[in-house]
Design an enzyme around this catalytic site. Sequence first.
Site, PDB file in Angstrom:
ATOM      1  N   ASP A  47       0.854  -1.181   0.000  1.00 33.83           N
ATOM      2  CA  ASP A  47       0.000   0.000   0.000  1.00 33.83           C
ATOM      3  C   ASP A  47       0.895   1.238   0.000  1.00 33.83           C
ATOM      4  O   ASP A  47       2.016   1.209   0.523  1.00 33.83           O
ATOM      5  CB  ASP A  47      -0.882   0.044   1.247  1.00 33.83           C
TER       6      ASP A  47
ATOM      7  N   ASP B 285      -1.904  -2.612  -4.788  1.00 35.60           N
ATOM      8  CA  ASP B 285      -2.804  -3.030  -3.706  1.00 35.60           C
ATOM      9  C   ASP B 285      -3.574  -1.803  -3.231  1.00 35.60           C
ATOM     10  O   ASP B 285      -4.189  -1.110  -4.029  1.00 35.60           O
ATOM     11  CB  ASP B 285      -2.007  -3.697  -2.594  1.00 35.60           C
TER      12      ASP B 285
ATOM     13  N   ASP C 245      -4.450   1.821   3.628  1.00 31.57           N
ATOM     14  CA  ASP C 245      -5.153   0.765   4.351  1.00 31.57           C
ATOM     15  C   ASP C 245      -4.925   0.911   5.855  1.00 31.57           C
ATOM     16  O   ASP C 245      -3.795   1.183   6.304  1.00 31.57           O
ATOM     17  CB  ASP C 245      -4.701  -0.617   3.882  1.00 31.57           C
TER      18      ASP C 245
ATOM     19  N   ARG D  83     -13.831   0.595  -2.393  1.00 32.80           N
ATOM     20  CA  ARG D  83     -13.190   0.769  -1.090  1.00 32.80           C
ATOM     21  C   ARG D  83     -12.850   2.231  -0.808  1.00 32.80           C
ATOM     22  O   ARG D  83     -11.692   2.595  -0.605  1.00 32.80           O
ATOM     23  CB  ARG D  83     -11.936  -0.095  -0.970  1.00 32.80           C
TER      24      ARG D  83
END
Length: 470
Positions: free
Chosen positions: A230, A269, A273, A321
């Site tokens: 990330d 990715d 996060d 997301r």
Amino acid sequence: MSPSPHRRPTARRRLALAGVATVVAAGLGAVPLIVTAGAAAPAGLAHGALPAGDGWAASGAGTTGGRAADASRVFTVSTRAALAKALTAGPAGAPRIIRVKGMIDANTDDSGTPLTCSDHAAGTGYSLDAYLRAYDPSSWGRAKLPAGPQENARRAAQARQAARMVFTVPARTTVIGVPGTGAGITGGSLVLKNADNVIIRNLLLTDVRDCFPQWDPTDGSTGNWNSAYDAVSLRGATHVWVDHNSFSDSPHHDAASPSHFGRKYQVHDGALDITNASDLVTVGYNTFDNHDKTMLIGSSDKDTKLRVTLHHNVFRGVVQRAPLARVGRIHLYDNLYDTAERAGYAHSYSLNSRAGAQVVAENNHWRLSPDRKVSQLLDGDGTGAVAGRGNLVDGKPADPVAAYNAANPGKKIKTSVSWKPTLSAGLEPAAGLPAKLAVKAGAGVLTESGSTSAPAPSAPAPVRARTGPS
């Protein structure tokens, strides 16, 4: 475009990354500290702290990052080697401020020479062609994870890349871009693991590519390629302020990646996060452009804590997301979403509330592209909640929860939560967000005094392009 399954990559990926900090530290022993330290510390932006009442990260003693650092603990860095050294210099736990000047390419050697994926793989025995032959589902099957020489080689190559481009950010640290320098990191991953009191501000964070994604035939009904990094990863981190950054896959977008075994060869990715019981986090005035799996809050349905505030962020060209929330108490206010497809990134949903997450979503503004419906702005598993109010779609009052529930009677999103936000600094009506955030969100708009000036860039690009995954 179908959304990816809502789970982290395999345990194998997590185990591989668990040792990254050790690998990075071991590989930097001979690197000279090429930083500017000991000069008079700037009185403004770099020593800034999260304002009172500004989201969950303002709880308790608040979030100050490296504000207490004296002049000897303020570093100005402009290379990968200098950044890595500044993050580990001096006594552990001491406050530090790291001022990033210009764009840093994380995939470089100690002299600053760019490294390609082939350079990372050299000597490991890995090649993509050999990997594809070894784990072709027609011969390997779909019931078990890759194992054997080529999977071992892939892990070795991935570890070599991680040693260059993963940076562990310790507690009591501020990492901040120097205004007016186009400051940022391309191809690098900032990892906040069990770190308390961290500030990340004013950075372009672009193109964090995993040269060696793993094939997982058991991920979903048709398998998936899972990448490892990330742009910013919070794992057990607390009191974190992520402010005025710009996240993007630019210039290497997913549309340019090939497909193998019928699935996109995914080298990106998450953008940001927040997992593994991270807590008391405020994410404000950032831009998220051209990305798929943008922000995951909660690594699994059994995660804990996860009190997070998202406000005044801009999401454009984001597939999904934004965020996907599990378990925690999430306050989502005054964010701007644009569902139009950009650079091949087609909107799937914006907010997903699942695994008992309790989200309060107020005064957010969606720009709805002609191909999307209000009922497609949300998603869930039937256990999450979204208490919404003051939200607009194309400038008009709308209730995305009601629209979603009408279209999905079998897995309705709950409409009430058991908590009430009290840390809502800057909460304002949604109508003015498009004009305001066009000039106040993202990297490059802060001045040394902490005020905003120029418009944020919409598609940040690194100063140096690297050879793509091979």
